[in-house]
Design a protein around this motif. Structure first.
Motif, mmCIF file in Angstrom:
data_model
loop_
_atom_site.group_PDB
_atom_site.id
_atom_site.type_symbol
_atom_site.label_atom_id
_atom_site.label_comp_id
_atom_site.label_asym_id
_atom_site.label_seq_id
_atom_site.Cartn_x
_atom_site.Cartn_y
_atom_site.Cartn_z
ATOM 1 N N SER A 266 102.318 76.410 135.513
ATOM 2 C CA SER A 266 103.602 75.713 135.759
ATOM 3 C C SER A 266 104.283 74.922 134.610
ATOM 4 C CB SER A 266 103.659 74.396 136.793
ATOM 5 O OG SER A 266 103.259 74.959 138.017
ATOM 6 N N ALA A 267 105.708 74.832 134.141
ATOM 7 C CA ALA A 267 106.251 74.620 133.153
ATOM 8 C C ALA A 267 106.110 72.891 133.029
ATOM 9 C CB ALA A 267 107.533 74.643 132.891
ATOM 10 N N ASP A 268 105.858 72.179 131.733
ATOM 11 C CA ASP A 268 105.893 70.891 131.535
ATOM 12 C C ASP A 268 104.707 70.188 132.006
ATOM 13 O OD1 ASP A 268 108.532 71.002 130.445
ATOM 14 O OD2 ASP A 268 109.213 71.339 132.364
ATOM 15 N N THR A 269 103.914 70.462 133.218
ATOM 16 C CA THR A 269 103.043 69.685 133.901
ATOM 17 C C THR A 269 101.613 70.125 133.840
ATOM 18 O OG1 THR A 269 103.551 70.892 135.877
ATOM 19 C CG2 THR A 269 104.646 68.661 135.527
ATOM 20 N N ARG B 241 104.648 75.244 128.483
ATOM 21 C CA ARG B 241 105.921 75.889 128.515
ATOM 22 C C ARG B 241 107.014 74.729 128.721
ATOM 23 N NH1 ARG B 241 109.336 79.768 126.666
ATOM 24 N NH2 ARG B 241 111.093 80.076 128.025
ATOM 25 N N ASN B 242 107.800 74.222 127.837
ATOM 26 C CA ASN B 242 108.712 73.232 127.629
ATOM 27 C C ASN B 242 110.014 73.694 128.194
ATOM 28 O OD1 ASN B 242 110.990 71.467 126.848
ATOM 29 N ND2 ASN B 242 109.581 70.779 125.204
ATOM 30 N N SER B 243 110.216 73.363 129.403
ATOM 31 C CA SER B 243 111.546 74.113 130.254
ATOM 32 C C SER B 243 112.947 73.392 129.661
ATOM 33 C CB SER B 243 111.695 73.570 131.693
ATOM 34 O OG SER B 243 111.267 72.121 131.933
ATOM 35 N N VAL C 178 105.605 63.520 134.685
ATOM 36 C CA VAL C 178 106.144 63.865 133.367
ATOM 37 C C VAL C 178 107.783 63.596 133.271
ATOM 38 C CG1 VAL C 178 106.609 65.622 131.609
ATOM 39 C CG2 VAL C 178 104.383 65.337 132.736
ATOM 40 N N ASN C 179 108.243 62.864 132.279
ATOM 41 C CA ASN C 179 109.805 62.666 131.864
ATOM 42 C C ASN C 179 110.006 63.919 131.402
ATOM 43 O OD1 ASN C 179 112.358 62.134 131.054
ATOM 44 N ND2 ASN C 179 111.860 59.965 131.067
ATOM 45 N N VAL C 180 110.421 64.676 131.700
ATOM 46 C CA VAL C 180 110.742 66.090 131.143
ATOM 47 C C VAL C 180 111.748 65.970 130.097
ATOM 48 C CG1 VAL C 180 111.841 68.514 131.474
ATOM 49 C CG2 VAL C 180 110.395 67.216 133.278
#
Length: 214
Positions: A144-147, A103-105, A42-44
């Protein structure tokens, strides 16, 4: 041999030596060919899912590192003791019976996506309502956030128990893509329900029971 014959042979040799075009997908990072079944990062910052080779994937598996790219884990967890109080789903303001939450960090917020005829619709969860879900289901905190995402499904007409699974975020986007092809009307129709049922059967088969916090 005539000059034209020599020219033809030269052209044939050049054509035979020219690299053949690569068929299939390539790694979005290093451009090597990759199989149809491959991993993702993921490109955060851009919230973009990237197809990658195994080597590039392993560069971004450290969850504690402050990285722009993060590898999507491959774990599936089930929460057989998941509780959702009556009326809580309505408080989350999700209009259909299926959603995935992550969760969007970068924005430091929890958002939900739910399927529809145009694909996935994003909805920021009411903080109080979601905190209420987490309070009675502390095991969900290992997300885990984002992934990773929490895949939630509530039964139609209140019949049966709600379901919750922790899944890789790319699995959720795969489901959304499949649903977009068959979705009809507001609730998706019979074809969409069959896709959802098949997807959940696969998730159940892959999942191990999540450990409860001590």
């Amino acid at each position: 041999m005539s000059p034209s014959g020599n020219g033809l042979r030269i052209l044939q040799r050049i054509a035979s030596e020219r690299p053949k075009p690569v068929v299939g997908e390539r790694c979005d990072m290093c451009a090597v060919p990759i199989a149809d079944a491959h991993q993702h990062v993921v490109n955060v910052q851009d919230r973009q899912l990237m197809c990658v080779c195994r080597g590039c994937y392993l560069l971004f598996t450290d969850e504690k590192a402050e990285l722009r790219f993060r590898a999507v884990p491959e774990r599936y967890l089930s929460f057989p003791n998941f509780e959702l109080a009556p009326g809580r789903w309505d408080e989350l303001q999700i209009p259909v019976g299926l959603a995935f939450v992550f969760r969007n960090s970068l924005l430091a917020k929890t958002v939900a996506f739910y399927p529809g005829p145009a694909g996935a619709t994003e909805s920021e969860l009411p903080l109080d309502a979601w905190d209420g879900v987490l309070a009675v289901n502390p095991a969900l905190g290992q997300l885990s956030a984002d992934t990773e995402a929490l895949l939630l499904r509530v039964p139609e007409h209140g019949e049966g128990d709600p379901e919750c699974y922790l899944v890789p975020i790319d699995a959720c986007y795969q489901l959304v893509g499949e649903l977009r092809q068959v979705w009809r009307g507001f609730d998706g129709g019979q074809d969409a329900r069959r896709v959802i049922d098949t997807f959940f059967d696969d998730v159940r088969a892959r999942s191990r029971v999540a450990k409860e916090p001590t």
